[in-house]
Structures are given as C-alpha cells and as structure tokens.
Design a protein around this motif. Structure first.
Motif, mmCIF file in Angstrom:
data_model
loop_
_atom_site.group_PDB
_atom_site.id
_atom_site.type_symbol
_atom_site.label_atom_id
_atom_site.label_comp_id
_atom_site.label_asym_id
_atom_site.label_seq_id
_atom_site.Cartn_x
_atom_site.Cartn_y
_atom_site.Cartn_z
ATOM 1 N N SER A 191 53.411 48.172 47.995
ATOM 2 C CA SER A 191 52.398 49.109 47.690
ATOM 3 C C SER A 191 51.150 48.476 48.766
ATOM 4 O O SER A 191 50.052 48.908 48.938
ATOM 5 N N SER A 226 50.636 50.344 40.693
ATOM 6 C CA SER A 226 50.156 50.427 42.048
ATOM 7 C C SER A 226 51.158 51.203 43.004
ATOM 8 O O SER A 226 50.451 51.961 43.894
ATOM 9 N N LYS A 239 54.170 49.114 38.973
ATOM 10 C CA LYS A 239 54.311 50.150 38.548
ATOM 11 C C LYS A 239 53.179 51.127 38.970
ATOM 12 O O LYS A 239 53.185 52.071 39.766
ATOM 13 N N GLY A 275 50.115 43.494 31.547
ATOM 14 C CA GLY A 275 49.872 44.083 30.313
ATOM 15 C C GLY A 275 48.785 45.218 30.600
ATOM 16 O O GLY A 275 47.931 45.598 29.573
HETATM 17 P P1 GTP Z 1 51.417 46.651 33.749
HETATM 18 O O1 GTP Z 1 50.602 47.797 33.920
HETATM 19 O O2 GTP Z 1 50.513 45.406 33.327
HETATM 20 O O3 GTP Z 1 52.757 46.565 33.265
HETATM 21 O O4 GTP Z 1 51.555 46.216 35.393
HETATM 22 P P2 GTP Z 1 52.029 47.059 36.576
HETATM 23 O O5 GTP Z 1 53.394 47.036 36.749
HETATM 24 O O6 GTP Z 1 51.572 48.550 36.400
HETATM 25 O O7 GTP Z 1 51.471 46.443 37.866
HETATM 26 P P3 GTP Z 1 50.142 46.934 38.687
HETATM 27 O O8 GTP Z 1 50.415 47.869 39.512
HETATM 28 O O9 GTP Z 1 49.111 46.744 37.879
HETATM 29 O O10 GTP Z 1 50.418 45.515 39.670
HETATM 30 C C1 GTP Z 1 50.208 44.141 39.115
HETATM 31 C C2 GTP Z 1 49.749 43.320 40.260
HETATM 32 O O11 GTP Z 1 50.660 43.286 41.426
HETATM 33 C C3 GTP Z 1 48.156 43.652 40.906
HETATM 34 O O12 GTP Z 1 47.570 42.464 41.268
HETATM 35 C C4 GTP Z 1 48.737 44.412 42.168
HETATM 36 O O13 GTP Z 1 47.826 44.422 43.229
HETATM 37 C C5 GTP Z 1 49.906 43.469 42.732
HETATM 38 N N1 GTP Z 1 50.959 44.271 43.539
HETATM 39 C C6 GTP Z 1 51.456 45.593 42.962
HETATM 40 N N2 GTP Z 1 52.239 45.852 44.096
HETATM 41 C C7 GTP Z 1 52.372 45.139 44.953
HETATM 42 C C8 GTP Z 1 52.960 44.904 46.305
HETATM 43 O O14 GTP Z 1 53.564 45.880 46.759
HETATM 44 N N3 GTP Z 1 52.686 44.060 47.105
HETATM 45 C C9 GTP Z 1 51.746 42.898 46.682
HETATM 46 N N4 GTP Z 1 51.542 41.998 47.495
HETATM 47 N N5 GTP Z 1 51.105 42.870 45.399
HETATM 48 C C10 GTP Z 1 51.371 44.085 44.604
#
Ligand code: GTP
Ligand code: MG
Length: 186
Positions: free
Chosen positions: A164, A24, A22, A43
C-alpha cells in the motif's frame, strides 16, 4: 445479519490478523486515502464496514483476528462475526485473506485456511507490505510459505503480492475482482 446491505451485488471481503494492512489496501484499491480508517495501533477496525464501489459492487473491511490486546470477550465477538459472515453471506464472491509478507505461516492463518477449505469458501491470499522486504527475502518467504501450505493443500489458492506504500499489486487484485464479477447471480 439484517444490519448488512442487501446481498444484491457482488462482494469481496478483506480479512486477516490485526495490523496486516486490510484497511490500507482497501484505500489503495479505491484510490481514496481515508475511505477505511487505518492505524499503526492494531485493533483499529472494530466493525464490519461495507464500501459501495462504482455503485455496482462491495468491498468489505473486517476487524482483524488474533489481536491479543483486545479483550477476550471482544476477540470472541470478532471471531464469531467473521465466521458467521463468511459462512452466510450469499453474495461473497471471494475472501481475500491478508498475511504479512515478512512473517512465516502463522498457526491462526493456517487454521483459518483450513476452516475456509472445509466450508468451501473461495479465498485468495494477499501478501502485504512487500515494500518492507528485499526481493530475495520476499522470494524466500514466499517459497517457505508455499512449502508449509502445500503440506495440507493440494495446490495454492490465487496469491497476490501487494504494497500500500508503493501500490504494487493493486492492478492484479483489481483485475481478479473484475474477472469474478460476471459469475455473480442474484
Ligand atoms: P486492524 O484494523 O487493526 O485490524 O488493522 P488493518 O489490517 O486494517 O491494518 P491498517 O491498514 O490499519 O495498517 C496497519 C499499519 O500498517 C498502518 O500503520 C499502515 O500504515 C501500515 N501498512 C499497511 N499496509 C502497508 C504496506 O503495504 N506497507 C507499509 N510499509 N506499511 C503498511
Ligand atoms: Mg483495519
């Protein structure tokens, strides 16, 4: 929810399981590397964060749901916050529910879709991290996901495929958002 900005501009929120991407995606959409805090550890996002874009609309980063390692107390708190937000936020134009394109439909997501449907909350699905899959794998996963969803739904909501890492899907999501803006009424 007095702590939220006044609901005087259109708003779009990003929700989904912890670590789905989310924060990212918000950074990708806004071309800012560090607007929303991201982390490899699930988290990361613990609060609801509003980002004002072009002084005209809001993007909202929500905490992830269903992350087992947050305390039960905190999990319930997040769930309550999200539920209340989607039901009560009057300027919420569309909720983007993010799901990891590598996994099949998860019960927690399907239940959440059902809850949104029952409450008439407009939503779309964003399949994230498509860079981690080969084209055929992605096509297979999508087909399986749709098949499962169509057991409960007459039709699919709008679907977006994003990464992303390589920014695929960004323009489509932005075009969709900009297409909805005009429906906003104060
Ligand atoms: P919470 O805030 O913990 O709920 O997580 P979130 O949904 O906000 O996820 P976040 O954006 O922090 O990404 C989580 C992990 O996934 C990170 O290590 C990012 O770099 C990775 N990530 C996010 N989007 C992508 C993507 O499109 N491709 C890849 N390869 N990795 C991604
Ligand atoms: Mg986050």
């Amino acid at each position: 929810m007095s702590e939220l900005p006044a609901p005087d501009r259109p708003e779009y929120a990003f929700v989904g399981r912890s670590n789905v991407g989310k924060s990212s995606l918000i950074n990708t959409l806004t071309n800012k590397k560090k607007l929303a805090k991201t982390s490899a550890t699930p988290g990361k996002t613990q609060l609801m964060n509003h980002f004002l874009i072009d002084e005209t609309w809001y993007l909202v980063d929500l905490p992830g749901y269903g992350y087992a390692k947050t305390s039960k107390h905190q999990r319930t708190g997040f769930q309550r916050m999200i539920t209340r937000y989607v039901l009560e936020r009057e300027n919420l134009m569309n909720l983007f529910v993010l799901v990891d394109s590598r996994h099949g439909p998860q019960p927690i997501d399907l239940e959440f879709f059902e809850f949104l449907g029952m409450n008439g909350v407009p939503f779309s699905i964003i399949f994230t991290k498509i860079d981690k899959l080969k084209e055929e794998e992605l096509a297979d996963n999508l087909a399986a996901y749709k098949k499962e969803m169509l057991k409960a739904w007459e039709e699919m909501p709008p679907v977006f495929l994003t990464s992303s890492s390589d920014r695929r899907g960004k323009d489509e999501v932005m075009a969709y958002i900009h297409g909805i803006h005009p429906m906003f009424e104060r």
